[in-house]
Design an enzyme around this catalytic site. Structure first.
Site, PDB file in Angstrom:
ATOM      1  N   SER A 110       1.031  -1.111   0.046  1.00  8.18           N
ATOM      2  CA  SER A 110      -0.029   0.007  -0.036  1.00  8.18           C
ATOM      3  C   SER A 110       1.049   1.538  -0.102  1.00  8.18           C
ATOM      4  O   SER A 110       2.113   1.282   0.308  1.00  8.18           O
ATOM      5  CB  SER A 110      -0.838  -0.259   1.187  1.00  8.18           C
ATOM      6  OG  SER A 110      -1.321   1.345   1.564  1.00  8.18           O
TER       7      SER A 110
ATOM      8  N   TYR B 107      -3.489  -0.130   9.939  1.00  9.31           N
ATOM      9  CA  TYR B 107      -3.063  -0.660   8.823  1.00  9.31           C
ATOM     10  C   TYR B 107      -1.692  -0.326   8.083  1.00  9.31           C
ATOM     11  O   TYR B 107      -0.876  -0.966   7.374  1.00  9.31           O
ATOM     12  CB  TYR B 107      -4.163   0.153   7.878  1.00  9.31           C
ATOM     13  CG  TYR B 107      -4.412  -0.198   6.399  1.00  9.31           C
ATOM     14  CD1 TYR B 107      -4.770  -1.424   5.856  1.00  9.31           C
ATOM     15  CD2 TYR B 107      -3.696   0.631   5.384  1.00  9.31           C
ATOM     16  CE1 TYR B 107      -4.996  -1.706   4.490  1.00  9.31           C
ATOM     17  CE2 TYR B 107      -3.903   0.461   3.888  1.00  9.31           C
ATOM     18  CZ  TYR B 107      -4.273  -1.048   3.709  1.00  9.31           C
ATOM     19  OH  TYR B 107      -4.539  -1.182   2.337  1.00  9.31           O
TER      20      TYR B 107
HETATM   21  P1  NAP Z   1     -11.189  -5.467   0.164  1.00  8.68           P
HETATM   22  O1  NAP Z   1     -12.161  -4.991   0.318  1.00  8.68           O
HETATM   23  O2  NAP Z   1     -10.032  -5.120   0.851  1.00  8.68           O
HETATM   24  O3  NAP Z   1     -11.143  -6.922  -0.226  1.00  8.68           O
HETATM   25  C1  NAP Z   1     -11.036  -7.679   0.988  1.00  8.68           C
HETATM   26  C2  NAP Z   1     -11.175  -9.238   0.328  1.00  8.68           C
HETATM   27  O4  NAP Z   1     -10.398  -9.924   1.265  1.00  8.68           O
HETATM   28  C3  NAP Z   1     -12.554  -9.589   0.462  1.00  8.68           C
HETATM   29  O5  NAP Z   1     -12.831 -10.812  -0.612  1.00  8.68           O
HETATM   30  C4  NAP Z   1     -12.523 -10.523   1.856  1.00  8.68           C
HETATM   31  O6  NAP Z   1     -13.570 -11.392   1.884  1.00  8.68           O
HETATM   32  C5  NAP Z   1     -11.198 -10.999   1.770  1.00  8.68           C
HETATM   33  N1  NAP Z   1     -10.760 -11.004   3.410  1.00  8.68           N
HETATM   34  C6  NAP Z   1     -10.833 -10.309   4.291  1.00  8.68           C
HETATM   35  N2  NAP Z   1     -10.520 -10.831   5.598  1.00  8.68           N
HETATM   36  C7  NAP Z   1     -10.305 -12.296   5.118  1.00  8.68           C
HETATM   37  C8  NAP Z   1      -9.565 -13.037   6.184  1.00  8.68           C
HETATM   38  N3  NAP Z   1      -9.539 -13.039   7.355  1.00  8.68           N
HETATM   39  N4  NAP Z   1      -9.398 -14.379   5.392  1.00  8.68           N
HETATM   40  C9  NAP Z   1      -9.620 -14.360   4.218  1.00  8.68           C
HETATM   41  N5  NAP Z   1     -10.107 -13.420   3.165  1.00  8.68           N
HETATM   42  C10 NAP Z   1     -10.460 -12.396   3.737  1.00  8.68           C
HETATM   43  O7  NAP Z   1     -10.887  -5.030  -1.480  1.00  8.68           O
HETATM   44  P2  NAP Z   1      -9.624  -4.246  -2.311  1.00  8.68           P
HETATM   45  O8  NAP Z   1      -9.833  -2.716  -1.871  1.00  8.68           O
HETATM   46  O9  NAP Z   1      -9.564  -4.835  -3.657  1.00  8.68           O
HETATM   47  O10 NAP Z   1      -8.045  -4.474  -1.423  1.00  8.68           O
HETATM   48  C11 NAP Z   1      -7.813  -5.835  -1.648  1.00  8.68           C
HETATM   49  C12 NAP Z   1      -6.024  -5.637  -1.018  1.00  8.68           C
HETATM   50  O11 NAP Z   1      -5.403  -4.446  -1.605  1.00  8.68           O
HETATM   51  C13 NAP Z   1      -5.943  -5.450   0.471  1.00  8.68           C
HETATM   52  O12 NAP Z   1      -4.988  -6.043   1.017  1.00  8.68           O
HETATM   53  C14 NAP Z   1      -5.877  -3.953   0.552  1.00  8.68           C
HETATM   54  O13 NAP Z   1      -5.294  -3.418   1.724  1.00  8.68           O
HETATM   55  C15 NAP Z   1      -5.135  -3.680  -0.541  1.00  8.68           C
HETATM   56  N6  NAP Z   1      -4.868  -2.189  -1.096  1.00  8.68           N
HETATM   57  C16 NAP Z   1      -6.233  -1.531  -1.207  1.00  8.68           C
HETATM   58  C17 NAP Z   1      -6.066  -0.085  -2.059  1.00  8.68           C
HETATM   59  C18 NAP Z   1      -7.236   0.410  -2.530  1.00  8.68           C
HETATM   60  O14 NAP Z   1      -7.205   1.819  -2.609  1.00  8.68           O
HETATM   61  N7  NAP Z   1      -8.389  -0.108  -2.559  1.00  8.68           N
HETATM   62  C19 NAP Z   1      -4.896   0.482  -2.025  1.00  8.68           C
HETATM   63  C20 NAP Z   1      -3.549  -0.274  -1.687  1.00  8.68           C
HETATM   64  C21 NAP Z   1      -3.602  -1.648  -1.360  1.00  8.68           C
HETATM   65  P3  NAP Z   1     -14.376 -11.819   3.297  1.00  8.68           P
HETATM   66  O15 NAP Z   1     -14.948 -10.580   3.764  1.00  8.68           O
HETATM   67  O16 NAP Z   1     -15.482 -12.909   3.032  1.00  8.68           O
HETATM   68  O17 NAP Z   1     -13.488 -12.396   4.068  1.00  8.68           O
HETATM   69  C1  GCO Z   2      -6.786   5.258   3.475  1.00  6.07           C
HETATM   70  C2  GCO Z   2      -6.969   4.245   2.036  1.00  6.07           C
HETATM   71  C3  GCO Z   2      -5.568   3.639   1.833  1.00  6.07           C
HETATM   72  C4  GCO Z   2      -5.388   2.727   0.558  1.00  6.07           C
HETATM   73  C5  GCO Z   2      -4.477   2.285   0.198  1.00  6.07           C
HETATM   74  C6  GCO Z   2      -3.321   3.241  -0.230  1.00  6.07           C
HETATM   75  O1  GCO Z   2      -7.607   5.150   4.081  1.00  6.07           O
HETATM   76  O2  GCO Z   2      -5.736   5.718   3.479  1.00  6.07           O
HETATM   77  O3  GCO Z   2      -7.795   3.317   2.356  1.00  6.07           O
HETATM   78  O4  GCO Z   2      -5.010   2.799   2.979  1.00  6.07           O
HETATM   79  O5  GCO Z   2      -6.753   2.027   0.486  1.00  6.07           O
HETATM   80  O6  GCO Z   2      -4.058   1.102   0.936  1.00  6.07           O
HETATM   81  O7  GCO Z   2      -2.485   2.594  -0.865  1.00  6.07           O
END
Ligand code: NAP
Ligand code: GCO
Length: 264
Positions: free
Chosen positions: A144, A157
């Site tokens: 992230s 986080y």
């Molecule tokens: P998300 O809402 O974070 O997706 C979460 C997924 O993980 C869901 O399918 C959820 O299903 C599963 N999950 C959560 N807890 C779990 C557990 N204990 N065991 C197994 N599965 C679990 O979706 P996203 O925004 O696409 O994020 C995906 C990843 O990218 C995350 O690691 C997030 O931190 C990272 N990320 C996101 C962003 C952004 O801007 N969106 C940026 C940087 C990084 P269940 O609820 O059924 O478990």
């Molecule tokens: C926040 C955001 C971030 C993003 C992402 C950034 O609250 O600042 O949710 O944490 O999801 O991980 O890369």
């Protein structure tokens, strides 16, 4: 000849029912991999299965919590027996809790660390023996902006994603000699359900202040989409990246390179 093909590979993408995980799994599938995914709740697994069906992808879904080591071990054993040894692990499952630190219960802090940092450790630990036996493996951790930067309300986080960056380097250090490459993708601000509250329109229809802040802070002047992560994921999963190890590939529209807009 550069080889981006994933033909015949087995990829486990955790939490890949929608958003970033689904897009990465779709990309790996288009490059030839067989997709397996897991979520902690059956309703999310079902949601994922119908998304894959709509995309014409023959994926296999498990209900499995990444924090439960026994359950992860059993899932990996079942995948190895019914699909094949896992060539590619993408540690994508994660949660965020946006709570000012002084109001955050220690249980909330621990839960985020448990899912976002201990979970990837448990999953990597479970697949590494098979990768060693097979003579190769790719582990991709989803980091992230918070692996590098702090901000108000995301202490747990940021601690987890900062730790995940170092877990990435440590797996590289410990298993590189077994031809296992462990790298990470650090997405910038991506439009998914996780970030929806940060993009909600104001009552007058104008942009959320955080939404405007991210656009002004990102040289690309937009939020990313899950699709922006597809190419980087295929690169890090393929033979094309066999000498790339322990790296964090930030896919952020330039955010981390930029000091921010100068005052007008
Ligand atoms: P998300 O809402 O974070 O997706 C979460 C997924 O993980 C869901 O399918 C959820 O299903 C599963 N999950 C959560 N807890 C779990 C557990 N204990 N065991 C197994 N599965 C679990 O979706 P996203 O925004 O696409 O994020 C995906 C990843 O990218 C995350 O690691 C997030 O931190 C990272 N990320 C996101 C962003 C952004 O801007 N969106 C940026 C940087 C990084 P269940 O609820 O059924 O478990
Ligand atoms: C926040 C955001 C971030 C993003 C992402 C950034 O609250 O600042 O949710 O944490 O999801 O991980 O890369």
């Amino acid at each position: 000849m550069v080889n981006f093909s994933l033909d015949g590979k087995v990829a486990l993408v955790t939490g890949a029912a929608y958003g970033i995980g689904l897009a990465i799994a779709q990309a790996l599938s288009e490059a030839g991999a067989k997709i397996v995914f897991n979520c902690s709740r059956q309703e999310t697994v079902d949601r994922g299965m119908s998304a894959y069906k709509n995309l014409g992808i023959d994926a296999k879904g498990y209900r499995c919590d990444v924090t439960d080591e026994a359950a992860v071990k059993a899932m990996v054993a079942d995948i190895e027996a019914t699909v094949g040894t896992i060539d590619i692990l993408v540690n994508n499952a994660g949660i965020i809790k946006r709570i000012p630190m002084e109001d955050m219960a220690v249980e909330d802090f621990r839960r985020v660390i448990d899912i976002d940092l201990v979970g990837p450790f448990i999953c990597a630990k479970a697949v590494i023996p098979g990768m060693i036996r097979k003579g190769h493996g790719k582990i991709i951790n989803i980091c992230s902006m918070m692996s590098e930067l702090g901000r108000e309300t995301v202490s747990a986080y940021a601690s987890a994603k900062g730790g995940l960056k170092m877990l990435t380097r440590n797996i590289c250090s410990e298993y590189g000699a077994h031809n296992i490459q462990c790298n990470a993708i650090g997405p910038g601000y991506i439009a998914t359900e996780q970030t929806a509250p940060l993009r909600e329109r104001q009552p007058d229809g104008s942009r959320h202040p955080f939404d405007s802040f991210i656009i002004s802070r990102t040289p690309a002047a937009r939020w990313g989409n899950p699709e922006d992560l597809m190419g980087p994921a295929v690169f890090l999963a393929s033979d094309a990246s066999d000498f790339v190890n322990g790296q964090i590939l930030y896919v952020d529209g330039g955010l981390l390179a930029y000091i921010g807009k100068q005052p007008q």
